[in-house]
Design a protein around this motif. Sequence first.
Motif, PDB file in Angstrom:
ATOM      1  N   VAL A 141       0.870  -1.175   0.000  1.00 29.88           N
ATOM      2  CA  VAL A 141       0.000   0.000   0.000  1.00 29.88           C
ATOM      3  C   VAL A 141       0.910   1.228   0.000  1.00 29.88           C
ATOM      4  O   VAL A 141       1.876   1.288   0.761  1.00 29.88           O
ATOM      5  CB  VAL A 141      -0.915  -0.027   1.241  1.00 29.88           C
ATOM      6  CG1 VAL A 141      -1.710   1.244   1.362  1.00 29.88           C
ATOM      7  CG2 VAL A 141      -1.828  -1.248   1.187  1.00 29.88           C
ATOM      8  N   ALA A 142       0.601   2.209  -0.873  1.00 29.47           N
ATOM      9  CA  ALA A 142       1.537   3.312  -1.043  1.00 29.47           C
ATOM     10  C   ALA A 142       0.827   4.614  -1.392  1.00 29.47           C
ATOM     11  O   ALA A 142      -0.220   4.610  -2.029  1.00 29.47           O
ATOM     12  CB  ALA A 142       2.520   2.964  -2.159  1.00 29.47           C
ATOM     13  N   GLU A 143       1.454   5.707  -0.988  1.00 30.26           N
ATOM     14  CA  GLU A 143       1.045   7.034  -1.445  1.00 30.26           C
ATOM     15  C   GLU A 143       1.668   7.264  -2.826  1.00 30.26           C
ATOM     16  O   GLU A 143       2.658   6.617  -3.180  1.00 30.26           O
ATOM     17  CB  GLU A 143       1.536   8.109  -0.468  1.00 30.26           C
ATOM     18  CG  GLU A 143       0.888   8.038   0.902  1.00 30.26           C
ATOM     19  CD  GLU A 143      -0.597   8.319   0.858  1.00 30.26           C
ATOM     20  OE1 GLU A 143      -1.025   9.238   0.133  1.00 30.26           O
ATOM     21  OE2 GLU A 143      -1.346   7.599   1.549  1.00 30.26           O
ATOM     22  N   ALA A 144       1.120   8.198  -3.576  1.00 30.60           N
ATOM     23  CA  ALA A 144       1.683   8.531  -4.887  1.00 30.60           C
ATOM     24  C   ALA A 144       3.155   8.904  -4.733  1.00 30.60           C
ATOM     25  O   ALA A 144       3.515   9.681  -3.850  1.00 30.60           O
ATOM     26  CB  ALA A 144       0.910   9.681  -5.514  1.00 30.60           C
ATOM     27  N   GLY A 145       3.993   8.333  -5.576  1.00 32.83           N
ATOM     28  CA  GLY A 145       5.414   8.647  -5.574  1.00 32.83           C
ATOM     29  C   GLY A 145       6.285   7.721  -4.767  1.00 32.83           C
ATOM     30  O   GLY A 145       7.504   7.866  -4.764  1.00 32.83           O
ATOM     31  N   VAL A 146       5.702   6.738  -4.115  1.00 31.32           N
ATOM     32  CA  VAL A 146       6.503   5.803  -3.323  1.00 31.32           C
ATOM     33  C   VAL A 146       7.275   4.871  -4.250  1.00 31.32           C
ATOM     34  O   VAL A 146       6.759   4.398  -5.265  1.00 31.32           O
ATOM     35  CB  VAL A 146       5.606   5.006  -2.351  1.00 31.32           C
ATOM     36  CG1 VAL A 146       6.316   3.782  -1.804  1.00 31.32           C
ATOM     37  CG2 VAL A 146       5.155   5.895  -1.207  1.00 31.32           C
TER      38      VAL A 146
END
Length: 170
Positions: free
Chosen positions: A129-134
């Motif tokens: 699970v990630a935020e944009a840009g990870v």
Amino acid sequence: VGLSDDFHASVCRQLDEILESEANPGNNVLPRIPELSLVYEDDVVAGALQSVLGPDYEMEDHRFPHVNRPQTEPQKIHKDGAFRGEHRMRRAFGFYYPQTTPETLGPTGVLPGSHYFNEQPDTPVLPLVAEAGVVVIAHYEIWHRAPAHQQDRRRDMMNFQFTPQLAPAS
């Protein structure tokens, strides 16, 4: 990655435009979206790669957008590589997510520590699970898959591969 939300949104828009006219640009994603090189030139990402691969590493030719389309079934778990069970990093993945990727969007699932095993270990899958840009740096031989995708929009992940130029000392 220290790049702006506008940068990541631009990557998504450019990939949208490409995918409107062709199935997948495959290993040509970097020539088609040259700004992607900025992701791996970022000081934090480059530092992470140096810490696991050494100061002299190179990006391989395999630079592939993995597209997880809406309402897809989970991919079978698999392992890339020679199944050596190496503890040393001889090859690494760089998974870049240009959009925020909650579990329902089907982020890559990995089995932590599984690069030591030739057969799939009995370990729960950890969704990245990630935020944009990870950017997630992972051992090339980790067991992984694309999980089920439960939303009505596409999930994109750019998979880049890296190799050290010098053999590990230990």
